[in-house]
Design an enzyme around this catalytic site. Sequence first.
Site, short mmCIF file in Angstrom:
data_model
loop_
_atom_site.label_atom_id
_atom_site.label_comp_id
_atom_site.label_asym_id
_atom_site.label_seq_id
_atom_site.Cartn_x
_atom_site.Cartn_y
_atom_site.Cartn_z
N ARG A 126 0.86 -1.18 0.00
CA ARG A 126 0.00 0.00 0.00
C ARG A 126 0.90 1.23 0.00
O ARG A 126 2.00 1.21 0.58
CB ARG A 126 -0.89 0.04 1.25
CG ARG A 126 -2.07 -0.91 1.23
CD ARG A 126 -3.13 -0.50 0.19
NE ARG A 126 -4.27 -1.40 0.20
CZ ARG A 126 -4.45 -2.41 -0.65
NH1 ARG A 126 -3.56 -2.66 -1.60
NH2 ARG A 126 -5.54 -3.16 -0.59
N HIS B 165 -1.74 0.50 -9.94
CA HIS B 165 -2.37 -0.46 -9.02
C HIS B 165 -2.99 -1.62 -9.83
O HIS B 165 -4.13 -2.03 -9.58
CB HIS B 165 -3.43 0.22 -8.16
CG HIS B 165 -3.81 -0.58 -6.94
ND1 HIS B 165 -4.16 0.00 -5.74
CD2 HIS B 165 -3.89 -1.91 -6.72
CE1 HIS B 165 -4.44 -0.94 -4.84
NE2 HIS B 165 -4.28 -2.13 -5.43
P1 NDP Z 1 -1.53 -11.72 4.42
O1 NDP Z 1 -2.40 -11.22 5.51
O2 NDP Z 1 -1.69 -13.13 3.96
O3 NDP Z 1 0.00 -11.52 4.80
C1 NDP Z 1 0.47 -10.38 5.43
C2 NDP Z 1 1.92 -10.59 5.83
O4 NDP Z 1 2.42 -9.38 6.39
C3 NDP Z 1 2.07 -11.67 6.92
O5 NDP Z 1 3.23 -12.43 6.68
C4 NDP Z 1 2.24 -10.84 8.19
O6 NDP Z 1 2.99 -11.49 9.21
C5 NDP Z 1 3.02 -9.66 7.65
N1 NDP Z 1 2.88 -8.52 8.56
C6 NDP Z 1 1.77 -7.86 8.95
N2 NDP Z 1 2.05 -6.90 9.83
C7 NDP Z 1 3.39 -6.94 10.00
C8 NDP Z 1 4.30 -6.20 10.80
N3 NDP Z 1 3.88 -5.21 11.62
N4 NDP Z 1 5.62 -6.51 10.75
C9 NDP Z 1 6.04 -7.52 9.94
N5 NDP Z 1 5.24 -8.27 9.17
C10 NDP Z 1 3.92 -7.98 9.20
O7 NDP Z 1 -1.74 -10.71 3.20
P2 NDP Z 1 -1.55 -10.99 1.63
O8 NDP Z 1 -0.24 -11.63 1.41
O9 NDP Z 1 -2.76 -11.61 1.07
O10 NDP Z 1 -1.54 -9.47 1.08
C11 NDP Z 1 -0.60 -8.52 1.57
C12 NDP Z 1 -0.99 -7.13 1.14
O11 NDP Z 1 -0.77 -6.95 -0.25
C13 NDP Z 1 -2.46 -6.75 1.30
O12 NDP Z 1 -2.76 -6.40 2.66
C14 NDP Z 1 -2.61 -5.58 0.36
O13 NDP Z 1 -2.30 -4.37 1.03
C15 NDP Z 1 -1.55 -5.85 -0.70
N6 NDP Z 1 -2.16 -6.23 -1.99
C16 NDP Z 1 -1.91 -5.42 -3.07
C17 NDP Z 1 -2.42 -5.74 -4.30
C18 NDP Z 1 -2.13 -4.89 -5.48
O14 NDP Z 1 -2.82 -4.98 -6.49
N7 NDP Z 1 -1.10 -4.05 -5.42
C19 NDP Z 1 -3.28 -6.92 -4.52
C20 NDP Z 1 -3.47 -7.67 -3.32
C21 NDP Z 1 -2.92 -7.33 -2.11
P3 NDP Z 1 2.48 -12.86 9.87
O15 NDP Z 1 2.73 -13.93 8.83
O16 NDP Z 1 3.35 -13.02 11.05
O17 NDP Z 1 1.02 -12.67 10.17
C1 OXD Z 2 -6.21 -5.93 -2.90
C2 OXD Z 2 -5.81 -5.00 -3.97
O1 OXD Z 2 -5.90 -5.67 -1.74
O2 OXD Z 2 -6.21 -5.23 -5.15
O3 OXD Z 2 -6.84 -6.96 -3.21
O4 OXD Z 2 -5.09 -4.03 -3.72
#
Ligand code: NDP
Ligand code: OXD
Length: 313
Positions: A228, A276
């Site tokens: 993000r 995006h």
């Molecule tokens: P998940 O919830 O599966 O994974 C999130 C990861 O981030 C986990 O490994 C988590 O740790 C880690 N995390 C969260 N908070 C912290 C922190 N404070 N310090 C260190 N690590 C942290 O999410 P996804 O993989 O499905 O998606 C990740 C993000 O990608 C979404 O939230 C979204 O913002 C973004 N996204 C962007 C898209 C785009 O089109 N650009 C499309 C889809 C998603 P832990 O494993 O320990 O819980």
């Molecule tokens: C999502 C994205 O979070 O598209 O799914 O950014």
Amino acid sequence: MSEQNGTILFYSEASDPSWPTELEKAFPTFAIRTRPQDTDPMDVLAAIVWKYPAGMLQQFANLRLIQVLGAGVDHLWADPWLPKHVPITRLVDPGLTARMTEYVLLHCLALHRRLPELRSAQCKHTWRYLHPRPPVDTCVGIMGLGVLGRSCAAALAGVGFNVIGWSRSRKSNIAVQTYVSGADLDEFKRRADIIVVLLPLTSATENLIDSYFLTSVRDGAALINVGRGALIVEDALIAALDAGRLRHAVLDVFRTEPLPAEHAFWSHPKITITPHNSSATNPATALGQIVENIRRATAGEKLLYSVDPLIGY
Ligand code: NDP
Ligand code: OXD
């Protein structure tokens, strides 16, 4: 209530236009509505939402599920009237994961093979020979080892990159070396030649990539942000690129989207921008989870991919 099972409100202004039709096919006994004003608020049992107007959900007294139409849920926390007692789930869409994995692989290979530097040399009609190196010489550090981070880690390791990861909790069931948030971040940063940001936006991650973070990255590292926009302090990023501490940044997400035409990122020679579109949710691969969650919500069963509002993802 009407003679149907209830109403499902689908609200998104930026998703595949076939969603309402697909939902009508999948839920023949529910009324599917795309505008809150077309519902009887007492009938709405589930809301499938992406970036809805704040306050929209509070009128639905019988709401049993808020299903976010994407992986990231941060836009919900901007709604001061979010009904906190209603369970929230997010999507884990295999199609979205596959597209994100392609994007990260594409840009890691481009950065590893120094395409931005070669492009810049071409613009100056300069023959700049850069010796090709094997991917094992490049360490890719993935911040966030969730559904997306893990898929990218596996794909990058598969083509030979040296992959490391960083996450909030310690990981054991993953083939790459991992670091845990807190003390390990400095060591992670010292090793990564390319940093891929796949973190959710939460109170703990907002502005994480600030001038301190960028001062202590490996000299000449590159950054890919697909998490993000608000994970990064924009002025700090520009300063790090201008000073040469970072050699290039690939940005898919921004604090303000669409990125305003006058924004400094657009014309920066060391920034690659995509709108995006690194990935997106698709009805064909995401509908099954929504059908299952609405079935579970109406049957009072445990939901898939619940979000914890206290930690924010
Ligand atoms: P998940 O919830 O599966 O994974 C999130 C990861 O981030 C986990 O490994 C988590 O740790 C880690 N995390 C969260 N908070 C912290 C922190 N404070 N310090 C260190 N690590 C942290 O999410 P996804 O993989 O499905 O998606 C990740 C993000 O990608 C979404 O939230 C979204 O913002 C973004 N996204 C962007 C898209 C785009 O089109 N650009 C499309 C889809 C998603 P832990 O494993 O320990 O819980
Ligand atoms: C999502 C994205 O979070 O598209 O799914 O950014």
